[in-house]
Design an enzyme around this catalytic site. Sequence first.
Site, PDB file in Angstrom:
ATOM      1  N   SER A  87      15.050  21.061 -16.630  1.00  0.00           N
ATOM      2  CA  SER A  87      13.878  21.887 -16.884  1.00  0.00           C
ATOM      3  C   SER A  87      14.309  23.121 -17.662  1.00  0.00           C
ATOM      4  CB  SER A  87      13.249  22.296 -15.550  1.00  0.00           C
ATOM      5  OG  SER A  87      12.478  23.462 -15.716  1.00  0.00           O
ATOM      6  N   HIS A 136       0.837  -1.217   0.000  1.00  0.00           N
ATOM      7  CA  HIS A 136       0.000   0.000   0.000  1.00  0.00           C
ATOM      8  C   HIS A 136       0.865   1.258   0.000  1.00  0.00           C
ATOM      9  CE1 HIS A 136      -3.292  -2.746   1.277  1.00  0.00           C
ATOM     10  NE2 HIS A 136      -2.326  -3.294   2.009  1.00  0.00           N
ATOM     11  N   LYS A 173      16.160  21.512 -11.406  1.00  0.00           N
ATOM     12  CA  LYS A 173      15.505  20.233 -11.689  1.00  0.00           C
ATOM     13  C   LYS A 173      16.401  19.211 -12.384  1.00  0.00           C
ATOM     14  CE  LYS A 173      11.813  19.229 -11.066  1.00  0.00           C
ATOM     15  NZ  LYS A 173      10.595  19.464 -11.838  1.00  0.00           N
TER      16      LYS A 173
END
Length: 474
Positions: A293, A172, A299
């Site tokens: 980016s 999960h 990034k």
Amino acid sequence: MPNKKQHNKSQWESTAWEGRFTEAADPDAAVFTTSFTFDRELFPYDIQGSIAHTQGLARAELLTASEEKTIIAGLKEIEEEMHKESLSDIASQSTLDEDIHMHIERRLVEKVGEVGGKLHTGRSRNDQVALDLRLYLRAETAKAIDLISALQSSLVTRAEAEITTFLPGYTHLQQAQPVSLAHHLLAYFEMLERDKGRFSDSLKRLDQLPLGAGALAGNSFGLDRKANAKALGFSGVTANSLDTVCDRDAVIEFLSAASMLMMHLSRWSEDWILWASTEFSYISLPDSLSTGSSMMPQKKNPDLLELIRGKTGRVYGSLMTLLTVMKGLPLSYNRDLQEDKEPLFDTMHTIRGALRIMKRLTDEVIFQKYRMMTAANDGLLLATDLADYLVTKGLPFRQAHKVVGKIVYRAIEEKSPFETWPLKTFQTFCPLFKTDLFERLSLQGAIDKKSGIGGTSTKSIRAEIRKIKKRLKP
Ligand code: ARG
């Protein structure tokens, strides 16, 4: 040709069926129906099939030995030329012919003269294209299987070095129990092993020669199909000509196996995209296999993994395309079947690209072991082991679960990790706790206990890798 309406810009100046027709093909119709823009990819297989067919015609004495030689030499020359053609050569030919089969036949006649017109004796494009597809699938799927094996080898190499690197395993997406990084990597190995099995299995069913089925009813020349099958390396011949000319099961099986493969690569990508996030920081990807980016200077993005995940949708789409194309087709050949090519070729290219990139990423990914080990060292991951400990002391598991649940609750409430508690505190929850508890309450101890086949213990993984290495040996 008297009384024939000619279009000024007719794409096909002459067609194989012009005898029956009083009008040349409408240019719009020609552009709409041609598959040459994409089925050129079949040319080596079309030529392979045509050479075998030529030999079959000679065996049936429908061609003289010299005609056979001339046709085969012409076909081989065309193949060589086609291998060398540039993109602009291809673009200039693209609307001239209805498909790759007509293209090669036209060039053959241009090259060797009238005798080239004998090649299509006893054959229809319907059994021809069915053969081309099987030859293509047989050869190209084998290459894809090799790429899967190469990726598996990379996984094993990386896994072998990380048997004692531990990280939290998740269910999960919540931290569950500690596992070995090698164990996590080898989970992908197993998925790929099943994928290989599916691809190989689909090849077994396509191992029958379709040539000789003719347009739909068979051929009238008594061609020796078994001899042709042998020449082309098929172990048998298809049994029913009607079925043969419109059977695309092999393509659908390929697309289905490819969909499963991509589903696995996509799940793996998802794991690693998460792992590459600042929050996880379990891995770093090499700069050369990442993107930046255009706006945000800080990034470093896992675009390659995202594209593998994204392209999975495209492969599923191809499977749906062909299943849908097939579902309403009456026996036997219908032109709808030409729509099988693009999904097939696109999928072949997509899985190959994805497998190559995944191998590069596997070889070059940097595991942030410290981050993994730190996360794995959380005592809460050992809660199940604590309950298992009480079971070994005679407590039924349900009661043990409840006792440990209370311990976990207190640890969280009081922000006091239970692995730092003295024995006394444990004993207030259950008198069965003894000093040997602390042996169980260790990461290595928890890992080592999972010592059965398929478990995450160091011993189990070593045994698994030994088995895998034997399997991978060619
Ligand atoms: N380009 C066609 C295909 O891919 C070849 C078969 C054409 N047959 C025909 N009867 N029109 O299916």
